[in-house]
Motif scaffolding. Structure first.
Motif, PDB file in Angstrom:
ATOM      1  N   ALA A 252      28.359   9.852  37.149  1.00 32.28           N
ATOM      2  CA  ALA A 252      29.274   9.500  38.421  1.00 32.28           C
ATOM      3  C   ALA A 252      28.434   9.620  39.709  1.00 32.28           C
ATOM      4  O   ALA A 252      28.869   8.980  40.682  1.00 32.28           O
ATOM      5  CB  ALA A 252      30.415  10.578  38.553  1.00 32.28           C
ATOM      6  N   HIS A 253      27.410  10.148  39.761  1.00 37.56           N
ATOM      7  CA  HIS A 253      26.463  10.323  40.740  1.00 37.56           C
ATOM      8  C   HIS A 253      25.775   8.948  41.306  1.00 37.56           C
ATOM      9  O   HIS A 253      26.051   8.438  42.303  1.00 37.56           O
ATOM     10  CB  HIS A 253      25.299  11.144  40.556  1.00 37.56           C
ATOM     11  CG  HIS A 253      24.373  11.421  41.688  1.00 37.56           C
ATOM     12  ND1 HIS A 253      24.718  11.905  43.161  1.00 37.56           N
ATOM     13  CD2 HIS A 253      22.892  10.798  41.899  1.00 37.56           C
ATOM     14  CE1 HIS A 253      23.440  11.712  43.682  1.00 37.56           C
ATOM     15  NE2 HIS A 253      22.536  11.319  43.124  1.00 37.56           N
ATOM     16  N   PRO A 254      25.202   8.278  40.386  1.00 40.14           N
ATOM     17  CA  PRO A 254      24.803   7.004  40.941  1.00 40.14           C
ATOM     18  C   PRO A 254      25.479   5.924  41.219  1.00 40.14           C
ATOM     19  O   PRO A 254      25.518   5.166  42.143  1.00 40.14           O
ATOM     20  CB  PRO A 254      23.742   6.559  39.575  1.00 40.14           C
ATOM     21  CG  PRO A 254      24.135   7.296  38.815  1.00 40.14           C
ATOM     22  CD  PRO A 254      24.511   8.455  39.121  1.00 40.14           C
ATOM     23  N   PHE A 255      26.915   5.880  40.554  1.00 42.52           N
ATOM     24  CA  PHE A 255      27.748   5.011  40.338  1.00 42.52           C
ATOM     25  C   PHE A 255      28.433   5.086  41.987  1.00 42.52           C
ATOM     26  O   PHE A 255      28.687   4.262  43.047  1.00 42.52           O
ATOM     27  CB  PHE A 255      28.996   5.234  39.645  1.00 42.52           C
ATOM     28  CG  PHE A 255      30.172   4.059  39.853  1.00 42.52           C
ATOM     29  CD1 PHE A 255      29.715   3.004  39.589  1.00 42.52           C
ATOM     30  CD2 PHE A 255      31.330   4.604  40.297  1.00 42.52           C
ATOM     31  CE1 PHE A 255      31.035   2.038  39.545  1.00 42.52           C
ATOM     32  CE2 PHE A 255      32.387   3.651  40.276  1.00 42.52           C
ATOM     33  CZ  PHE A 255      32.150   2.429  40.248  1.00 42.52           C
ATOM     34  N   LEU A 256      28.818   6.300  42.510  1.00 40.69           N
ATOM     35  CA  LEU A 256      29.503   6.570  43.601  1.00 40.69           C
ATOM     36  C   LEU A 256      28.509   6.313  45.022  1.00 40.69           C
ATOM     37  O   LEU A 256      29.052   6.069  45.963  1.00 40.69           O
ATOM     38  CB  LEU A 256      30.089   8.235  43.577  1.00 40.69           C
ATOM     39  CG  LEU A 256      31.425   8.243  42.708  1.00 40.69           C
ATOM     40  CD1 LEU A 256      31.768   9.808  42.743  1.00 40.69           C
ATOM     41  CD2 LEU A 256      32.533   7.368  43.061  1.00 40.69           C
TER      42      LEU A 256
ATOM     43  N   ILE B 165      33.184  10.057  52.092  1.00 44.55           N
ATOM     44  CA  ILE B 165      34.033  10.684  51.214  1.00 44.55           C
ATOM     45  C   ILE B 165      33.676  10.490  49.894  1.00 44.55           C
ATOM     46  O   ILE B 165      33.358  11.451  49.057  1.00 44.55           O
ATOM     47  CB  ILE B 165      35.659  10.402  51.207  1.00 44.55           C
ATOM     48  CG1 ILE B 165      36.051  10.767  52.542  1.00 44.55           C
ATOM     49  CG2 ILE B 165      36.233  10.988  50.231  1.00 44.55           C
ATOM     50  CD1 ILE B 165      37.502  10.406  52.864  1.00 44.55           C
ATOM     51  N   LEU B 166      33.124   9.263  49.540  1.00 45.20           N
ATOM     52  CA  LEU B 166      32.764   9.010  48.097  1.00 45.20           C
ATOM     53  C   LEU B 166      31.309   9.470  47.782  1.00 45.20           C
ATOM     54  O   LEU B 166      30.735   9.970  46.808  1.00 45.20           O
ATOM     55  CB  LEU B 166      32.574   7.453  47.733  1.00 45.20           C
ATOM     56  CG  LEU B 166      34.179   6.768  47.781  1.00 45.20           C
ATOM     57  CD1 LEU B 166      34.044   5.271  47.468  1.00 45.20           C
ATOM     58  CD2 LEU B 166      35.215   7.471  46.753  1.00 45.20           C
ATOM     59  N   GLY B 167      30.407   9.488  49.018  1.00 40.25           N
ATOM     60  CA  GLY B 167      29.322  10.224  49.043  1.00 40.25           C
ATOM     61  C   GLY B 167      29.178  11.756  48.757  1.00 40.25           C
ATOM     62  O   GLY B 167      28.220  12.146  47.837  1.00 40.25           O
ATOM     63  N   ILE B 168      30.203  12.323  49.197  1.00 39.75           N
ATOM     64  CA  ILE B 168      30.276  13.730  49.038  1.00 39.75           C
ATOM     65  C   ILE B 168      30.673  13.980  47.697  1.00 39.75           C
ATOM     66  O   ILE B 168      29.966  14.994  46.960  1.00 39.75           O
ATOM     67  CB  ILE B 168      31.235  14.366  49.841  1.00 39.75           C
ATOM     68  CG1 ILE B 168      31.021  14.409  51.457  1.00 39.75           C
ATOM     69  CG2 ILE B 168      31.708  15.812  49.645  1.00 39.75           C
ATOM     70  CD1 ILE B 168      31.984  14.973  52.530  1.00 39.75           C
TER      71      ILE B 168
ATOM     72  N   CYS C  65      28.217  16.096  44.977  1.00 34.54           N
ATOM     73  CA  CYS C  65      28.923  17.034  44.233  1.00 34.54           C
ATOM     74  C   CYS C  65      28.740  16.907  42.613  1.00 34.54           C
ATOM     75  O   CYS C  65      28.394  17.861  41.857  1.00 34.54           O
ATOM     76  CB  CYS C  65      30.554  17.358  44.226  1.00 34.54           C
ATOM     77  SG  CYS C  65      30.767  18.140  46.041  1.00 34.54           S
ATOM     78  N   ALA C  66      28.665  15.689  42.288  1.00 40.67           N
ATOM     79  CA  ALA C  66      28.537  15.169  40.670  1.00 40.67           C
ATOM     80  C   ALA C  66      27.185  15.896  40.371  1.00 40.67           C
ATOM     81  O   ALA C  66      26.997  16.258  39.151  1.00 40.67           O
ATOM     82  CB  ALA C  66      28.848  14.050  40.632  1.00 40.67           C
ATOM     83  N   VAL C  67      26.038  15.543  41.255  1.00 42.03           N
ATOM     84  CA  VAL C  67      24.757  15.780  40.720  1.00 42.03           C
ATOM     85  C   VAL C  67      24.545  17.237  40.793  1.00 42.03           C
ATOM     86  O   VAL C  67      23.776  17.599  39.799  1.00 42.03           O
ATOM     87  CB  VAL C  67      23.858  14.948  41.528  1.00 42.03           C
ATOM     88  CG1 VAL C  67      23.517  15.576  42.932  1.00 42.03           C
ATOM     89  CG2 VAL C  67      22.534  14.841  40.757  1.00 42.03           C
ATOM     90  N   PHE C  68      25.093  17.980  41.680  1.00 40.79           N
ATOM     91  CA  PHE C  68      25.210  19.582  41.453  1.00 40.79           C
ATOM     92  C   PHE C  68      25.592  20.118  40.491  1.00 40.79           C
ATOM     93  O   PHE C  68      25.212  21.076  39.897  1.00 40.79           O
ATOM     94  CB  PHE C  68      25.633  20.044  42.955  1.00 40.79           C
ATOM     95  CG  PHE C  68      24.849  19.776  44.303  1.00 40.79           C
ATOM     96  CD1 PHE C  68      23.346  20.480  44.232  1.00 40.79           C
ATOM     97  CD2 PHE C  68      24.943  19.360  45.305  1.00 40.79           C
ATOM     98  CE1 PHE C  68      22.630  20.447  45.154  1.00 40.79           C
ATOM     99  CE2 PHE C  68      24.047  19.162  46.433  1.00 40.79           C
ATOM    100  CZ  PHE C  68      22.917  19.851  46.394  1.00 40.79           C
TER     101      PHE C  68
END
Length: 227
Positions: free
Chosen positions: A57-61, A100-103, A107-110
């Motif tokens: 989800a991290h690279p996609f978002l 918003i999507l960056g946040i 959060c996904a990578v954390f």
């Protein structure tokens, strides 16, 4: 008698082709990224118990939500044939969605790091990425206060050059973060096949070219009103 004034638009410089190419590379980047994450890396699922799916989800978002929409926001203000206030509103809203999507992407990578017991903020990619995101939020806040919330004309005149230059710099900083992230993940994963390696390379190249053509489009493509 009908006194309605018809307003038409044209480019001050012939940059419509550059804008189209920018959109083409942006869409191509999304497609290549989805092929990599869905075909080679399983799936994208923020709430999954599989850490790899959470990470995806991290690279996609971060690309779709942060880099792509950021570029679209820049082009919306400079190249869309509409009234200035409409373009300003589109510019602001697209940046809000990007933040918003960056946040969520951060959060996904954390979350992935917590699931894998990996230290946070240890790599050059993470430093560039987090620094860029914080500066991006600051850029949006200052832009909103100056250009949307009633800054004086003198303040706007002093800030507009810095705002434009800052936006262009942040776009390339975010692309730098994306490319270092792709290379870092490719190194840690040990890509399974040469086809996957080529796919990652073409994805990175497409992201870079998206940024290049967004920048050219913003610099050269400006609509003017013809009555």
């Amino acid at each position: 008698m009908n006194n309605t004034t018809v307003v038409t638009y044209r480019y001050r410089r012939p940059a419509s082709g550059l804008t189209g190419v920018a959109h083409l590379f942006g869409i191509l980047s999304i497609i290549l990224l989805l092929v990599w994450l869905l075909h080679y890396r399983g799936s994208i699922e923020y709430d999954s118990e599989n850490p790899a799916r959470v990470f995806n989800a991290h690279p996609f978002l971060m690309f779709v939500g942060f880099i792509f929409l950021s570029g679209e926001a820049m082009m919306a203000f400079k190249t869309v044939p509409a009234e200035r206030n409409v373009r300003k509103f589109m510019h602001m809203i697209l940046h809000v969605i990007a933040i918003i999507l960056g946040i969520v992407g951060i959060c996904a990578v954390f979350k992935y790091h917590d699931m894998q017991n990996i230290e946070d903020m240890y790599s050059l990619h993470s430093w560039i990425g987090m620094g860029t995101f914080c500066l991006y939020c600051l850029q949006w806040l200052v832009g909103f206060l100056v250009f949307m919330a009633g800054g004086s004309s003198d303040t706007k005149d002093r800030m507009v050059g810095w705002h434009m230059a800052g936006g262009r710099a942040l776009l390339f900083m975010s692309i730098c973060a994306a490319l270092t992230g792709l290379m870092e993940k490719a190194h840690f994963l040990g890509l399974r096949t040469q086809n996957e390696a080529r796919l990652v390379n073409f994805t990175g190249l497409s992201i870079l070219l998206f940024g290049v053509f967004v920048d050219l489009s913003v610099v050269l493509g400006r609509y003017i009103y013809l009555k």
